[in-house]
Design a protein around this motif. Structure first.
Motif, PDB file in Angstrom:
ATOM      1  N   GLY A 125       1.475  25.759 -30.257  1.00 51.45           N
ATOM      2  CA  GLY A 125       2.063  27.147 -30.405  1.00 51.45           C
ATOM      3  C   GLY A 125       2.673  27.546 -29.108  1.00 51.45           C
ATOM      4  O   GLY A 125       3.455  28.194 -28.861  1.00 51.45           O
ATOM      5  N   ILE A 126       1.841  27.329 -27.998  1.00 56.08           N
ATOM      6  CA  ILE A 126       2.022  27.781 -26.600  1.00 56.08           C
ATOM      7  C   ILE A 126       3.275  26.824 -26.149  1.00 56.08           C
ATOM      8  O   ILE A 126       4.205  27.306 -25.548  1.00 56.08           O
ATOM      9  CB  ILE A 126       1.007  27.474 -25.627  1.00 56.08           C
ATOM     10  CG1 ILE A 126      -0.281  28.557 -26.096  1.00 56.08           C
ATOM     11  CG2 ILE A 126       1.120  27.666 -24.306  1.00 56.08           C
ATOM     12  CD1 ILE A 126       0.072  29.900 -25.820  1.00 56.08           C
ATOM     13  N   TYR A 127       3.302  25.427 -26.457  1.00 57.09           N
ATOM     14  CA  TYR A 127       4.313  24.666 -25.851  1.00 57.09           C
ATOM     15  C   TYR A 127       5.396  25.194 -26.607  1.00 57.09           C
ATOM     16  O   TYR A 127       6.609  24.924 -25.759  1.00 57.09           O
ATOM     17  CB  TYR A 127       3.759  23.043 -26.528  1.00 57.09           C
ATOM     18  CG  TYR A 127       2.757  22.507 -25.683  1.00 57.09           C
ATOM     19  CD1 TYR A 127       1.880  23.171 -24.942  1.00 57.09           C
ATOM     20  CD2 TYR A 127       2.377  21.104 -26.253  1.00 57.09           C
ATOM     21  CE1 TYR A 127       0.856  22.412 -24.203  1.00 57.09           C
ATOM     22  CE2 TYR A 127       1.493  20.509 -25.453  1.00 57.09           C
ATOM     23  CZ  TYR A 127       0.866  21.193 -24.622  1.00 57.09           C
ATOM     24  OH  TYR A 127      -0.171  20.629 -24.211  1.00 57.09           O
ATOM     25  N   ARG A 128       5.545  25.553 -27.547  1.00 54.40           N
ATOM     26  CA  ARG A 128       6.864  25.922 -28.542  1.00 54.40           C
ATOM     27  C   ARG A 128       7.552  27.229 -27.586  1.00 54.40           C
ATOM     28  O   ARG A 128       8.672  27.141 -27.542  1.00 54.40           O
ATOM     29  CB  ARG A 128       6.699  26.444 -29.849  1.00 54.40           C
ATOM     30  CG  ARG A 128       6.583  25.157 -30.709  1.00 54.40           C
ATOM     31  CD  ARG A 128       6.298  25.524 -32.214  1.00 54.40           C
ATOM     32  NE  ARG A 128       6.200  24.335 -33.096  1.00 54.40           N
ATOM     33  CZ  ARG A 128       5.470  24.428 -34.261  1.00 54.40           C
ATOM     34  NH1 ARG A 128       4.866  25.428 -34.572  1.00 54.40           N
ATOM     35  NH2 ARG A 128       5.626  23.325 -35.122  1.00 54.40           N
ATOM     36  N   SER A 129       6.778  27.987 -27.083  1.00 51.04           N
ATOM     37  CA  SER A 129       6.919  29.098 -26.505  1.00 51.04           C
ATOM     38  C   SER A 129       7.742  28.848 -25.242  1.00 51.04           C
ATOM     39  O   SER A 129       8.648  29.597 -24.582  1.00 51.04           O
ATOM     40  CB  SER A 129       6.032  30.241 -25.969  1.00 51.04           C
ATOM     41  OG  SER A 129       5.141  29.912 -25.138  1.00 51.04           O
ATOM     42  N   TYR A 130       7.474  27.821 -24.610  1.00 50.10           N
ATOM     43  CA  TYR A 130       8.132  27.221 -23.107  1.00 50.10           C
ATOM     44  C   TYR A 130       9.549  26.707 -23.397  1.00 50.10           C
ATOM     45  O   TYR A 130      10.369  26.939 -22.409  1.00 50.10           O
ATOM     46  CB  TYR A 130       7.426  25.914 -22.574  1.00 50.10           C
ATOM     47  CG  TYR A 130       5.757  26.365 -22.215  1.00 50.10           C
ATOM     48  CD1 TYR A 130       5.378  27.520 -21.867  1.00 50.10           C
ATOM     49  CD2 TYR A 130       4.975  25.262 -22.320  1.00 50.10           C
ATOM     50  CE1 TYR A 130       3.999  27.738 -21.595  1.00 50.10           C
ATOM     51  CE2 TYR A 130       3.627  25.496 -21.850  1.00 50.10           C
ATOM     52  CZ  TYR A 130       3.285  26.661 -21.457  1.00 50.10           C
ATOM     53  OH  TYR A 130       1.736  26.888 -21.178  1.00 50.10           O
ATOM     54  N   ILE A 156      -6.889  13.465 -26.515  1.00 47.05           N
ATOM     55  CA  ILE A 156      -6.479  14.777 -26.568  1.00 47.05           C
ATOM     56  C   ILE A 156      -6.841  15.378 -27.819  1.00 47.05           C
ATOM     57  O   ILE A 156      -6.999  14.756 -28.909  1.00 47.05           O
ATOM     58  CB  ILE A 156      -4.971  14.963 -26.447  1.00 47.05           C
ATOM     59  CG1 ILE A 156      -4.333  13.736 -27.725  1.00 47.05           C
ATOM     60  CG2 ILE A 156      -4.609  14.477 -25.314  1.00 47.05           C
ATOM     61  CD1 ILE A 156      -2.763  13.930 -28.030  1.00 47.05           C
ATOM     62  N   SER A 157      -6.913  16.741 -28.031  1.00 44.41           N
ATOM     63  CA  SER A 157      -7.340  17.302 -29.261  1.00 44.41           C
ATOM     64  C   SER A 157      -6.359  18.478 -29.560  1.00 44.41           C
ATOM     65  O   SER A 157      -6.081  19.413 -28.753  1.00 44.41           O
ATOM     66  CB  SER A 157      -8.646  17.671 -29.507  1.00 44.41           C
ATOM     67  OG  SER A 157      -9.078  18.791 -28.456  1.00 44.41           O
ATOM     68  N   ALA A 158      -5.921  18.909 -30.752  1.00 44.19           N
ATOM     69  CA  ALA A 158      -5.247  19.911 -31.138  1.00 44.19           C
ATOM     70  C   ALA A 158      -5.941  21.420 -31.104  1.00 44.19           C
ATOM     71  O   ALA A 158      -7.248  21.157 -31.730  1.00 44.19           O
ATOM     72  CB  ALA A 158      -4.559  19.811 -32.437  1.00 44.19           C
ATOM     73  N   ILE A 163      -3.136  25.593 -38.126  1.00 41.86           N
ATOM     74  CA  ILE A 163      -1.819  26.181 -38.044  1.00 41.86           C
ATOM     75  C   ILE A 163      -0.753  25.410 -37.315  1.00 41.86           C
ATOM     76  O   ILE A 163       0.515  25.859 -37.227  1.00 41.86           O
ATOM     77  CB  ILE A 163      -1.883  27.890 -37.737  1.00 41.86           C
ATOM     78  CG1 ILE A 163      -2.333  27.837 -36.063  1.00 41.86           C
ATOM     79  CG2 ILE A 163      -2.774  28.421 -38.721  1.00 41.86           C
ATOM     80  CD1 ILE A 163      -2.682  29.260 -35.827  1.00 41.86           C
ATOM     81  N   ASN A 164      -1.171  24.376 -36.354  1.00 41.75           N
ATOM     82  CA  ASN A 164      -0.524  23.847 -35.399  1.00 41.75           C
ATOM     83  C   ASN A 164      -0.477  22.471 -35.660  1.00 41.75           C
ATOM     84  O   ASN A 164      -1.415  21.924 -36.252  1.00 41.75           O
ATOM     85  CB  ASN A 164      -0.746  24.114 -33.919  1.00 41.75           C
ATOM     86  CG  ASN A 164      -0.648  25.185 -33.600  1.00 41.75           C
ATOM     87  OD1 ASN A 164       0.364  25.873 -33.695  1.00 41.75           O
ATOM     88  ND2 ASN A 164      -1.574  25.853 -32.664  1.00 41.75           N
ATOM     89  N   PRO A 165       0.640  21.693 -35.702  1.00 41.49           N
ATOM     90  CA  PRO A 165       0.585  20.229 -36.098  1.00 41.49           C
ATOM     91  C   PRO A 165       0.000  19.441 -35.116  1.00 41.49           C
ATOM     92  O   PRO A 165      -0.068  19.652 -33.854  1.00 41.49           O
ATOM     93  CB  PRO A 165       2.251  19.892 -36.044  1.00 41.49           C
ATOM     94  CG  PRO A 165       2.869  20.894 -35.026  1.00 41.49           C
ATOM     95  CD  PRO A 165       2.044  22.200 -35.227  1.00 41.49           C
TER      96      PRO A 165
END
Length: 260
Positions: A125-130, A156-158, A163-165
């Motif tokens: 979700g944060i990545y998309r905002s970039y 890595i872990s989501a 709610i995020n892929p």
């Protein structure tokens, strides 16, 4: 009543008492949980899986550090004293700590010294905002975490996977897709999800266990008090920083007064 029936009743009673204690989310309860896990499963780090042969069933023990690196270090110390190894995932977009601050970096290094491993907790979700390529952003954060922790980052872990892929990448081990497991248990939001009872009733072979360090404490407190504890601890650190700023400003004032 037969001896076997007596033993069964004792086992059920003991499990019931442990379940009640685990709902207290105290360090004592966590220690008891680790002892129980060690008696039936092999507790492993994510990066170890596939590199060695496991002689018995396993538990992949994982910690998402969403809010308190200090609680993570406390839990890492408890595990180290018991000979347990686990994986700690840190979040660059965490609202209550900054991975670029030196004392947070020192916590990561201390956790590694206790024979645990560090992974990246990523937030799509944060990545998309970039507005940039998501996988490139993931790679950048992995490299930054590597520099901060002084070690390779392979896992890595989501964050908020409901709610995020998940990000599929052959370069890293994704916690949710890394290995097969029969049971997925978490203490999210200070509640066992779906239920910790599965460890005692279902006799699962392989387990994925997610523990959030900030939700555990020395003494029993309810979930709202646990949340207050995390935020109050952060506020105290912010106040300490404010006092340092005040000291710096006053020193500047005295310097300017001396000039004039």
């Amino acid at each position: 009543m037969s001896e076997r029936e007596n033993t069964t009743l004792f086992t059920i009673d003991k499990a019931r008492r442990m379940l009640d204690k685990l709902n207290s989310f105290t360090y004592s309860a966590y220690t008891d949980l680790l002892l129980y896990l060690q008696s039936k499963w092999q507790i492993v780090k994510f990066s170890e899986f596939g590199k060695q042969n496991f002689n018995k069933a396993y538990v992949l023990l994982r910690h998402d550090v969403d809010s308190s690196p200090w609680s993570a270090l406390k839990m890492a110390e408890i595990e180290w004293e018991m000979g347990v190894k686990s994986t700690y995932f840190f979040l660059f977009s965490a609202p209550l700590y900054n991975l670029h601050e030196s004392y947070v970096a020192s916590i990561l290094k201390n956790i590694i010294l206790l024979n645990h491993e560090i992974g990246l907790h990523y937030d799509v979700g944060i990545y998309r905002s970039y507005g940039e390529n998501i996988l490139q952003t993931l790679n950048k954060e992995v490299q930054m975490l590597k520099q901060i922790a002084g070690t390779e980052i392979n896992v890595i872990s989501a964050h908020n996977p409901s709610i995020n892929p998940l990000l599929g990448s052959s370069k890293y081990i994704e916690a949710y897709n890394a290995v097969p497991f029969d049971v997925d248990i978490s203490d999210s939001c200070h509640r066992w999800r779906p239920t910790i009872k599965q460890l005692f009733t279902d006799n699962p072979l392989n387990i994925h266990l997610l523990i959030h360090p900030a939700q555990w404490s020395e003494e029993y407190i309810d979930r709202w008090a646990a949340l207050d504890l995390v935020f109050n601890s952060t506020l105290n650190r912010i106040k300490a920083k404010k006092e340092k700023w005040i000291t710096i400003w006053r020193e500047h004032d005295r310097h300017e007064e001396g000039i004039h």
